[in-house]
Design a protein around this motif. Structure first.
Motif, PDB file in Angstrom:
ATOM      1  N   GLY A 170      10.755   1.120   2.446  1.00 17.18           N
ATOM      2  CA  GLY A 170      10.952   2.532   2.738  1.00 17.18           C
ATOM      3  C   GLY A 170      11.818   3.208   1.718  1.00 17.18           C
ATOM      4  N   GLY A 172      14.720   4.349   1.763  1.00 19.63           N
ATOM      5  CA  GLY A 172      16.136   4.022   1.685  1.00 19.63           C
ATOM      6  C   GLY A 172      16.460   2.997   0.629  1.00 19.63           C
ATOM      7  N   ASN A 173      15.450   2.288   0.104  1.00 15.60           N
ATOM      8  CA  ASN A 173      15.718   1.243  -0.875  1.00 15.60           C
ATOM      9  C   ASN A 173      15.867   1.764  -2.276  1.00 15.60           C
ATOM     10  N   LYS A 306      12.561  13.889   0.731  1.00 16.29           N
ATOM     11  CA  LYS A 306      11.960  12.705   1.353  1.00 16.29           C
ATOM     12  C   LYS A 306      10.441  12.846   1.413  1.00 16.29           C
ATOM     13  N   LYS A 342      22.823   6.494   1.588  1.00 10.86           N
ATOM     14  CA  LYS A 342      22.317   6.625   2.957  1.00 10.86           C
ATOM     15  C   LYS A 342      21.470   7.878   3.147  1.00 10.86           C
ATOM     16  N   GLU A 345      17.809   7.775   4.520  1.00  6.31           N
ATOM     17  CA  GLU A 345      17.589   7.126   5.810  1.00  6.31           C
ATOM     18  C   GLU A 345      17.847   8.133   6.930  1.00  6.31           C
ATOM     19  N   PRO A 346      17.003   8.181   7.967  1.00  7.26           N
ATOM     20  CA  PRO A 346      15.740   7.439   8.100  1.00  7.26           C
ATOM     21  C   PRO A 346      14.644   8.109   7.278  1.00  7.26           C
ATOM     22  N   PRO A 347      13.498   7.438   7.069  1.00  6.46           N
ATOM     23  CA  PRO A 347      12.397   8.053   6.325  1.00  6.46           C
ATOM     24  C   PRO A 347      11.852   9.286   7.047  1.00  6.46           C
TER      25      PRO A 347
END
Length: 593
Positions: A170, A172-173, A306, A342, A345-347
């Motif tokens: 995802g 966040g990586n 995102k 961070k 996050e979240p996707p």
């Protein structure tokens, strides 16, 4: 009696002579023995005094690996490399008559070498069929021969392949991957695509020539520019009245060397992000984007990023090339600002519409709070964050013709006499508009056809023709397109072009934009243009390079509120900024704001 005495004397003399000979022979024997011993101990034996190593003829016949352990560790890597090169050279000599070969590139800190490795000597699928790129991570350390992950100059800025779009966990990586990169981890770009952690892309015949040409280009650029690399670390700081989060969401290209490409630097609020994909499809190189996100505009801004990174077929372009910076006034800080590692996050839920879709400027926090858009703050943030020597400071709605980056760098490497003038210089691009029903032209030939049919016009011709009028523009539009990029004409910002606001490829050495000016007040690039004129800049107008505004031809509309702000801006420039520029840069005949 006398005779007896004579015989006795003779006998004594004879015995004495024999004793002497015996003694001499003993001495000679002793000397011979000493010589033999010394020869055995020093010259011809396998013995050594003290705790030295014993190396026999038999041990010399054993594999090199048995005695390499006695070699210092910092030389072991070089020995392994020498063995590989010797083996490759031997294979090359054995198969000179064979026509099919692959190219092995070894890129190290001390230079680049190119070798051919015959394919018929290798098993199918062998790693030696691939483009091997090995970079020494540090001086004096052993090299891990099984890790071919490094940065590839030329392919790094090619469009990543669809097979490499996966993000392994995802969105966040992404920033964590960049952290590893900053810590010294190395990334391989496979077939011009996104990082894939193992192995290199296979070469075809055309790759051999393009790769070697790119290496030559890279080396010449590095020598000519003599620039300094810049860091790629996230940073939070203040810039006047604004908080700035530099490198807040970083592109996957990681750290760049200053000479290897050009960065498109620009600015926007999130309602303009629909322009990012068409820009990337044509630019295909790093983009530094400063996002204005005060107050409640912060959350939709992050969500829009995102969405662009994960929810579109072209999302790999955004992840690969675009670095986002966010800034806002200290009087309008968002309620919650996540840390850079961070923020993704979240996707984003890709089943939802794009956060910038069908959103008008009236819905922005900025508009509701009656804030002005700090256009030059964004321009300078994006520009200062760029890691490359060359930068194209532009607006996000202006799309360049494809292939511009590579052709420009090739022009720089040719270093023709026109580029050897002593004056400072920038490289302006001609700008055009097309009607809403026309496609954006991809080359000058297509542009000329649209101009001929009236479907394209010079930029702001119906709004402010003198602001973007380019010297020798009629001759430029009439000249045929050529394969290479070159300087069409060297202009100055004087005479009819005294109010010219060029958009150009420049460097970090060029004057900044005045951050007291806003988009609503207009004239936001005029003061920088004055500084360029006073500093006697040459404007090297490029022959086959241009920008095209997002389709739709602009017309002059009356806006009383903006007219009032423009009048205030003119007074600010005349009474405060212009006198400051005269003190800081001086004056020159023919230059004006």
């Amino acid at each position: 009696m006398k005779q007896f005495k004579d015989q006795k004397i003779k006998l004594i003399r004879m015995l004495t002579r024999r004793n002497w000979l015996l003694r001499c022979s003993i001495l000679i024997n002793v000397a011979v023995l000493l010589y033999l011993c010394s020869h055995l101990l020093i010259g011809g034996g396998n013995f050594a005094l003290g705790p030295a190593y014993i190396i026999s003829d038999e041990s010399m016949l054993k594999p090199a690996a048995q005695y390499r352990t006695h070699i210092p560790a910092h030389l072991a890597a070089q020995l392994r490399q020498d063995e590989r090169e010797a083996l490759l050279m031997q294979q090359q000599q054995q198969t000179q008559s064979q026509q099919h070969s692959s190219v092995v590139l070894k890129i190290q800190e001390n230079g680049i070498s190119v070798q051919e490795v015959p394919q018929q000597q290798q098993p199918q699928g062998s790693n030696q069929d691939q483009l091997l790129l090995e970079a020494a991570a540090g001086r004096g350390g052993d090299v891990d021969n099984t890790n071919n992950n490094v940065n590839v100059d030329d392919s790094r800025f090619d469009v990543p392949t669809e097979t490499s779009q996966g993000n392994n966990g995802g969105p966040g990586n992404s920033n964590s991957n960049n952290n590893n990169r900053a810590a010294g981890a190395e990334i391989l770009y496979q077939d011009g695509g996104a990082p894939n952690g193992a192995g290199a892309g296979l070469l075809n015949a055309s790759d051999i020539f393009s790769t070697t040409a790119s290496i030559d280009l890279d080396m010449k650029l590095r020598s000519l520019l003599n620039c300094h690399d810049r860091d790629y670390e996230p940073y939070i700081g203040q810039r006047g009245d604004f908080w700035v989060m530099k490198n807040y969401i970083r592109a996957e290209h990681g750290e760049l060397r200053c000479h290897e490409t050009i960065t498109y630097t620009t600015h926007a609020d999130y309602t303009f992000l629909d322009n990012l994909i068409p820009l990337l499809e044509r630019w295909n190189a790093p983009v530094s984007l400063a996002m204005h996100a005060p107050g409640t505009d912060f959350v939709p801004t992050v969500n829009a990023v995102k969405y662009l990174r994960d929810c579109l077929p072209e999302s790999h372009l955004v992840r690969q090339f675009v670095t986002f910076h966010i800034y806002f006034s200290s009087k309008h800080i968002p309620k919650n600002v996540p840390k850079y590692d961070k923020v993704l996050e979240p996707p984003f839920n890709c089943s939802l519409p794009a956060p910038y879709f069908n959103v008008s400027s009236s819905q922005l926090y900025k508009t509701q709070k009656k804030l002005l858009y700090p256009v030059n703050v964004g321009r300078n943030i994006a520009r200062d964050a760029a890691m490359t020597h060359f930068i194209l400071a532009s607006d996000i709605e202006l799309y360049p013709n494809p292939g511009l980056v590579h052709k420009f760098l090739e022009m720089i490497v040719r270093n023709e006499p026109v580029l050897q003038r002593k004056n400072p210089r920038v490289f302006p691009l001609s700008i055009f508009e097309v009607d809403s029903s026309s496609p954006v032209p991809r080359d000058k030939t297509e542009l000329q056809e649209l101009l001929r049919t009236g479907k394209a016009i010079p930029f702001h011709k119906r709004v402010c023709s003198s602001c973007h009028g380019v010297p020798k523009s009629k001759e430029w539009m009439a000249a045929n397109e050529t394969d290479d990029l070159g300087v069409f004409h060297i202009g100055k910002r004087v005479g009819y072009f005294v109010h010219w606001e060029p958009i150009y490829i420049g460097t970090h050495a060029d004057p900044h934009y005045d951050e007291r000016l806003s988009w609503e007040g207009k004239s936001d690039k005029m003061t920088q243009g004055y500084a360029l004129c006073v500093l006697d800049y040459d404007f090297h107008i490029l022959d086959n390079a241009f920008l095209v505004h997002k389709p739709g031809i602009k017309v002059l509309k009356k806006d009383p509120k903006r007219a009032m702000l423009a009048a205030k801006t003119n007074q600010l420039i005349k009474k405060i900024i212009y006198p400051e520029l005269q003190v800081m840069y001086g004056s020159r005949k023919g230059c004006a704001v």
